[in-house]
Design a protein around this motif. Structure first.
Motif, PDB file in Angstrom:
ATOM      1  N   LYS A  23       1.294  -1.410   0.333  1.00 55.64           N
ATOM      2  CA  LYS A  23       0.170  -0.250  -0.308  1.00 55.64           C
ATOM      3  C   LYS A  23       0.885   1.053  -0.314  1.00 55.64           C
ATOM      4  CE  LYS A  23      -3.948  -2.085   2.056  1.00 55.64           C
ATOM      5  NZ  LYS A  23      -3.667  -3.215   2.940  1.00 55.64           N
ATOM      6  N   PRO A  24       1.021   1.931  -0.748  1.00 55.29           N
ATOM      7  CA  PRO A  24       1.233   3.749  -1.112  1.00 55.29           C
ATOM      8  C   PRO A  24       1.345   4.207   0.037  1.00 55.29           C
ATOM      9  CG  PRO A  24       0.074   3.244  -2.528  1.00 55.29           C
ATOM     10  CD  PRO A  24      -0.294   2.373  -1.814  1.00 55.29           C
ATOM     11  N   GLY A  25       2.448   4.829   0.361  1.00 54.44           N
ATOM     12  CA  GLY A  25       2.069   5.822   2.116  1.00 54.44           C
ATOM     13  C   GLY A  25       1.068   6.632   2.321  1.00 54.44           C
ATOM     14  N   TRP A  26       1.027   6.816   1.124  1.00 56.91           N
ATOM     15  CA  TRP A  26      -0.174   8.432   0.532  1.00 56.91           C
ATOM     16  C   TRP A  26      -0.832   7.809   1.238  1.00 56.91           C
ATOM     17  CZ3 TRP A  26      -3.693   7.016  -2.791  1.00 56.91           C
ATOM     18  CH2 TRP A  26      -3.253   5.957  -4.076  1.00 56.91           C
ATOM     19  N   ARG A  27      -1.627   5.846   0.932  1.00 60.51           N
ATOM     20  CA  ARG A  27      -2.616   5.736   0.856  1.00 60.51           C
ATOM     21  C   ARG A  27      -2.954   5.287   2.394  1.00 60.51           C
ATOM     22  NH1 ARG A  27      -5.181   1.511   2.952  1.00 60.51           N
ATOM     23  NH2 ARG A  27      -6.224   0.010   3.147  1.00 60.51           N
ATOM     24  N   VAL A  28      -1.487   5.089   2.708  1.00 60.85           N
ATOM     25  CA  VAL A  28      -1.518   4.325   3.986  1.00 60.85           C
ATOM     26  C   VAL A  28      -1.767   5.984   5.170  1.00 60.85           C
ATOM     27  CG1 VAL A  28      -0.077   3.379   6.366  1.00 60.85           C
ATOM     28  CG2 VAL A  28       0.107   2.372   4.157  1.00 60.85           C
ATOM     29  N   LYS A  29      -1.611   6.496   4.953  1.00 56.18           N
ATOM     30  CA  LYS A  29      -1.463   7.043   6.039  1.00 56.18           C
ATOM     31  C   LYS A  29      -2.241   8.824   5.667  1.00 56.18           C
ATOM     32  CE  LYS A  29       3.599   8.456   5.654  1.00 56.18           C
ATOM     33  NZ  LYS A  29       4.248   9.550   5.786  1.00 56.18           N
ATOM     34  N   GLY A  30      -3.046   8.325   4.203  1.00 48.43           N
ATOM     35  CA  GLY A  30      -4.721   9.019   4.337  1.00 48.43           C
ATOM     36  C   GLY A  30      -5.659   8.606   4.477  1.00 48.43           C
ATOM     37  N   TYR A  31      -4.855   7.072   4.602  1.00 51.09           N
ATOM     38  CA  TYR A  31      -6.649   6.199   5.968  1.00 51.09           C
ATOM     39  C   TYR A  31      -5.821   7.104   6.886  1.00 51.09           C
ATOM     40  CZ  TYR A  31     -10.116   2.981   6.025  1.00 51.09           C
ATOM     41  OH  TYR A  31     -10.959   1.947   6.670  1.00 51.09           O
ATOM     42  N   ALA A  32      -5.389   6.418   7.536  1.00 54.01           N
ATOM     43  CA  ALA A  32      -4.917   6.352   8.865  1.00 54.01           C
ATOM     44  C   ALA A  32      -5.648   7.968   9.289  1.00 54.01           C
ATOM     45  CB  ALA A  32      -3.497   6.193   9.135  1.00 54.01           C
ATOM     46  N   GLY A  33      -6.042   9.124   8.812  1.00 58.69           N
ATOM     47  CA  GLY A  33      -6.387  10.383   8.991  1.00 58.69           C
ATOM     48  C   GLY A  33      -4.926  11.934   9.271  1.00 58.69           C
ATOM     49  N   ALA A  34      -3.676  10.593   8.516  1.00 57.51           N
ATOM     50  CA  ALA A  34      -2.179  11.573   9.253  1.00 57.51           C
ATOM     51  C   ALA A  34      -2.200  12.241   7.815  1.00 57.51           C
ATOM     52  CB  ALA A  34      -0.839  10.443   9.205  1.00 57.51           C
ATOM     53  N   LYS A  35      -1.316  13.860   8.617  1.00 55.04           N
ATOM     54  CA  LYS A  35      -1.075  15.056   6.774  1.00 55.04           C
ATOM     55  C   LYS A  35      -0.176  14.215   6.829  1.00 55.04           C
ATOM     56  CE  LYS A  35      -0.746  19.070   5.990  1.00 55.04           C
ATOM     57  NZ  LYS A  35      -1.479  19.541   5.584  1.00 55.04           N
ATOM     58  N   LEU A  36      -0.140  14.337   5.164  1.00 48.51           N
ATOM     59  CA  LEU A  36       1.109  14.235   4.365  1.00 48.51           C
ATOM     60  C   LEU A  36       1.772  14.258   4.183  1.00 48.51           C
ATOM     61  CD1 LEU A  36      -1.867  12.219   3.533  1.00 48.51           C
ATOM     62  CD2 LEU A  36      -0.890  11.507   1.834  1.00 48.51           C
ATOM     63  N   GLU A  37       3.074  14.272   4.120  1.00 47.62           N
ATOM     64  CA  GLU A  37       4.285  15.215   3.516  1.00 47.62           C
ATOM     65  C   GLU A  37       3.771  15.251   2.200  1.00 47.62           C
ATOM     66  OE1 GLU A  37       7.691  13.734   5.241  1.00 47.62           O
ATOM     67  OE2 GLU A  37       6.662  12.642   6.390  1.00 47.62           O
ATOM     68  N   GLU A  38       4.918  16.296   1.427  1.00 48.45           N
ATOM     69  CA  GLU A  38       5.100  16.612  -0.377  1.00 48.45           C
ATOM     70  C   GLU A  38       5.214  15.409  -0.798  1.00 48.45           C
ATOM     71  OE1 GLU A  38       3.628  19.277  -1.303  1.00 48.45           O
ATOM     72  OE2 GLU A  38       3.959  18.750  -3.169  1.00 48.45           O
ATOM     73  N   LYS A  39       6.503  14.588   0.152  1.00 48.62           N
ATOM     74  CA  LYS A  39       6.825  13.314  -1.261  1.00 48.62           C
ATOM     75  C   LYS A  39       5.595  12.576  -1.080  1.00 48.62           C
ATOM     76  CE  LYS A  39       8.402  10.448   3.325  1.00 48.62           C
ATOM     77  NZ  LYS A  39       9.109   9.842   3.703  1.00 48.62           N
ATOM     78  N   ASP A  40       4.747  12.226  -0.171  1.00 49.55           N
ATOM     79  CA  ASP A  40       3.567  11.415  -1.012  1.00 49.55           C
ATOM     80  C   ASP A  40       2.808  11.554  -1.686  1.00 49.55           C
ATOM     81  OD1 ASP A  40       5.032   9.815   1.851  1.00 49.55           O
ATOM     82  OD2 ASP A  40       3.835  11.426   3.059  1.00 49.55           O
ATOM     83  N   ILE A  41       3.035  13.817  -1.076  1.00 53.51           N
ATOM     84  CA  ILE A  41       1.665  13.698  -2.350  1.00 53.51           C
ATOM     85  C   ILE A  41       2.826  13.317  -4.051  1.00 53.51           C
ATOM     86  CG2 ILE A  41       0.603  15.890  -3.180  1.00 53.51           C
ATOM     87  CD1 ILE A  41       0.386  16.154  -0.759  1.00 53.51           C
TER      88      ILE A  41
END
Lengths: 393, 334
Positions: A23-41
């Motif tokens: 699962k990509p970082g943006w999927r994991v962090k996004g689903y966990a309700g975290a603030k995404l970093e620019e590298k994830d985006i």
């Protein structure tokens, strides 16, 4: 015979995935309700562009608004699913799914949608890989069909044929503790206790098959699923329980109208014989072999030690197809197309019929990065082309 | 046999000494699970992981103290499998292919033998983490038979077994001798699960003798046969040069073991693969039956296998229960 069955039985060296992707970082962090970093985006943007995911800018926009609310989290899961389908299609696979992007994990997702289970905590599988293990604590039943939403979504997204991976009854039972069927075991150190334990175990496994897996399969077939892959990584775990494994498969699928296959991995496959002679409803066995093979080129027995057992699958009386695992999913080593080719040519020679060989990774690729998984799958497809050329197909 | 260990003398069953310890790899806490996962995904730091491991190591010591166990284990918390630290500290082999650990959803990397294996340097790093571990200590190692059968080799496995005993296991035992280790627990599930290969009996006895000499009388050698019925092997096991034989009583009938054992017994009487915690009464009663029936010179209570197949909180309850059961047996036999 359904269209998929026709495809299955007539397409030599058909390629497909084997279930999970990371699962990509943006999927994991996004689903966990975290603030995404620019590298994830940036990861979401670059993969969207690379895979040609339509409207991926909308995902980038969504991620820029993180942390996400409940609707946003659902959206991000579906985007991840869409990306994974495109990754597999873009690699050139004939049959795809979504890398199980919408599920938590193959075991946890199933028991979370069943009655009768309670989580007990994390247990290690190997190295730093773990899974959450539950215990059966009451009667088992399906709370809600748990692949319908993702399958309905993927029907609207996928361009290639779909195959739905579903965790099998034996694996779910084997990966669970039993606090319901064998509560009063009696005194240890006695054979009587072991006999009662075995009876309880059989009841547990068959209840999972009848009350959880079968209704879930039935629901998917109702939605139009035509190829259902029963994942049984635990299939050979208990040498003295192979009869239960076979019985659970048959109880799960008997009389249902679809193509059923089974995935086996990381086992001594010799153990499955002769027990699986009774799995006549299984049209294809997708089996991981590359993990046991050498990386040398060649089509001799010496060059291909990992594939020694495949003649036993060839000789099964109901002549199933063999899904030939050609990618070791536990290493970042990217198999060259020539190595994939030689593994295929060896198997075709043993089987004497390319129609009975499909080409797959050993198992789900979730422990590899997308970069590595994509490179491996692309080489797998290229290896198939080389094999086809060599076989004049 | 060792003397001066903290065991009561049993008056009813001749001279059976009663003790308890926890062997093998112990499960990691949810905090270590999260930290190690995070490190692999580059979401945390090695320092964070080290701190979480340290907390787990302190916790398992605390639990063993609370349980009143007789020997202390560090829980092998950083070991990726039972072979890995030994393989990584040796020449002539490397850890590669993932292989199922018997009938579990758990895997080890099989040692790939390329040359005669031998330990390089002194103790593997994994043992050097045990600085705060109280004494007396118990170390868990793979039995030479298990090691030689789990390895991938094209050579003779009995010769490999002797090489591993002489050049890998014995040097480790030699080094542990001066560090407060009083029990060397050798895991032997291969014999329990697959049985003993024809012609391996003499080589196994020689390999165990080699390790025993390494212990030099400072530590007892316990060969623990599990994941299978020890009954058919009872005659052979009691003839081996070890101080105690471990029996998996989830898989073995007590009645199949005969009577009057001349070597000690480790009674695996808590099920390391069941989340149900055994009752104190049943466990203590069973241990008394073992002492009465087998009349071994020493009786250790423990789990039937390593506890790493359990979530940490369940494992902790089992360790506490082990201590309670041992206390109950000791008191009733005073």
């Amino acid at each position: 015979m359904s269209m998929t069955e026709t495809t299955l039985l007539t397409m030599p060296l058909l390629t497909h995935e084997m279930g999970s992707l990371d699962k990509p970082g943006w999927r994991v962090k996004g689903y966990a309700g975290a603030k995404l970093e620019e590298k994830d985006i940036e990861e979401a943007r670059s993969w969207g562009e690379r895979l040609g995911v339509q409207d991926h800018e909308r995902l980038v926009e969504l991620l820029r608004g993180s942390p996400l609310d409940a609707d946003g989290k659902d959206e991000v899961r579906r985007w991840s699913s869409r990306y994974a389908v495109r990754l597999l299609e873009s690699a050139g696979l004939d049959v795809v799914y979504d890398g199980e992007q919408q599920r938590s994990e193959m075991y946890a997702w199933a028991v979370a949608h069943a009655n009768g289970f309670e989580d007990r905590g994390s247990v290690r599988a190997f190295d730093n890989k773990y899974y959450t293990k539950a215990s059966v604590t009451g009667p088992i039943s399906l709370r809600v069909p748990y692949h319908n939403d993702e399958f309905g979504f993927l029907q609207s997204v996928a361009r290639a044929e779909l195959k739905v991976p579903i965790t099998g009854a034996y694996t779910i039972a084997d990966w669970s503790f039993d606090e319901h069927y064998f509560q009063d075991g009696g005194q240890i150190g006695s054979s009587d206790r072991r006999t009662r334990r075995k009876e309880a175990r059989r009841q547990f496994i068959l209840d999972v098959a009848r009350n959880l897996i079968r209704p879930n399969l039935d629901a998917l077939i109702g939605l139009g699923a035509r190829w259902l892959q029963i994942d049984e990584p635990a299939g050979s775990t208990g040498q003295d329980e192979l009869d239960m494994f076979v019985e659970s498969f048959n109880e799960s699928v008997e009389g249902l109208d679809s193509v059923f296959s089974t995935h086996l991995c990381f086992s001594d496959y010799n153990l499955f014989f002769p027990a699986i002679e009774g799995m006549t409803g299984c049209k294809q066995f997708a089996v991981g072999f590359a993990n046991y093979d050498s990386r040398e080129l060649g089509v001799s027995d010496e060059a291909r030690p990992g594939y020694e057992v495949i003649s036993k699958f060839r000789d099964l009386p109901y002549e199933p197809i063999l899904g030939l695992g050609v990618l070791d999913i536990h290493t970042d080593f990217v198999e060259p197309p020539e190595l994939v080719r030689d593994r295929i040519l060896y198997a075709v020679d043993v089987f004497g019929d390319p129609n009975r060989i499909h080409v797959t990774p050993d198992c789900g690729l979730r422990t590899r990065s997308w970069e590595v998984a994509y490179a491996k799958l692309q080489n797998m497809v290229e290896g198939v082309q080389l094999a086809k050329k060599s076989l004049s197909l | 046999m060792l003397s001066g260990l903290p065991f009561p003398t049993d008056k009813r069953f001749e001279m059976t000494r009663i003790g308890a310890y926890q062997h093998g790899i112990y499960p990691r806490s949810e905090a270590v699970v999260a930290a190690t996962r995070g490190l692999e995904r580059k979401r945390t730091t090695p320092e964070e992981v080290r701190d979480r491991f340290r907390e787990d190591e302190e916790d398992i010591i605390r639990v063993q103290k609370q349980a009143g166990l007789d020997f202390f284990s560090d829980g092998l918390l950083r070991w990726q499998d039972i072979f890995r630290p030994l393989v990584e500290a040796s020449r002539g082999m490397e850890a590669r292919t993932l292989v199922r650990w018997f009938d579990n959803n758990s895997f080890y990397r099989a040692p790939e033998i390329s040359d005669s294996p031998a330990l390089e340097g002194e103790l593997p790093e994994a043992f050097q983490e045990a600085v705060g571990l109280p004494e007396p200590r118990v170390a868990t190692l793979p039995s030479p038979y298990l090691f030689s059968r789990a390895a991938h080799t094209k050579g003779d496995r009995n010769e490999l077994m002797l090489d591993l005993a002489r050049n890998v296991l014995r040097p480790v035992v030699d080094a542990l001798r001066g560090q407060g280790y009083r029990v060397i627990h050798l895991q032997e599930p291969w014999l329990g699960y697959f049985g003993l290969e024809p012609g391996a009996d003499q080589a196994l006895a020689e390999a165990l003798q080699e390790i025993r000499e390494g212990a030099g009388g400072a530590a007892e050698i316990v060969l623990h046969v599990y994941f299978g019925d020890a009954g058919p092997h009872a005659g052979f096991l009691r003839s081996l040069p070890v101080d105690a034989v471990g029996i998996d009583f989830v898989a073995t009938d007590l009645d199949s073991l005969g009577t009057g054992w001349e070597v000690g017994i480790l009674a695996g009487c808590l099920d390391g693969r069941s989340s149900l915690v055994e009752s104190l009464e049943d466990t203590a009663a069973f241990a008394r039956r073992v002492a009465e029936k087998l009349q071994p010179p020493a009786l250790y209570l423990s789990s039937n296998c390593e506890l790493e197949f359990l979530p940490r909180d369940v494992a902790r309850q089992k360790v506490l229960r082990l201590g309670e059961a041992a206390r109950s047996v000791k008191e009733s036999l005073r």
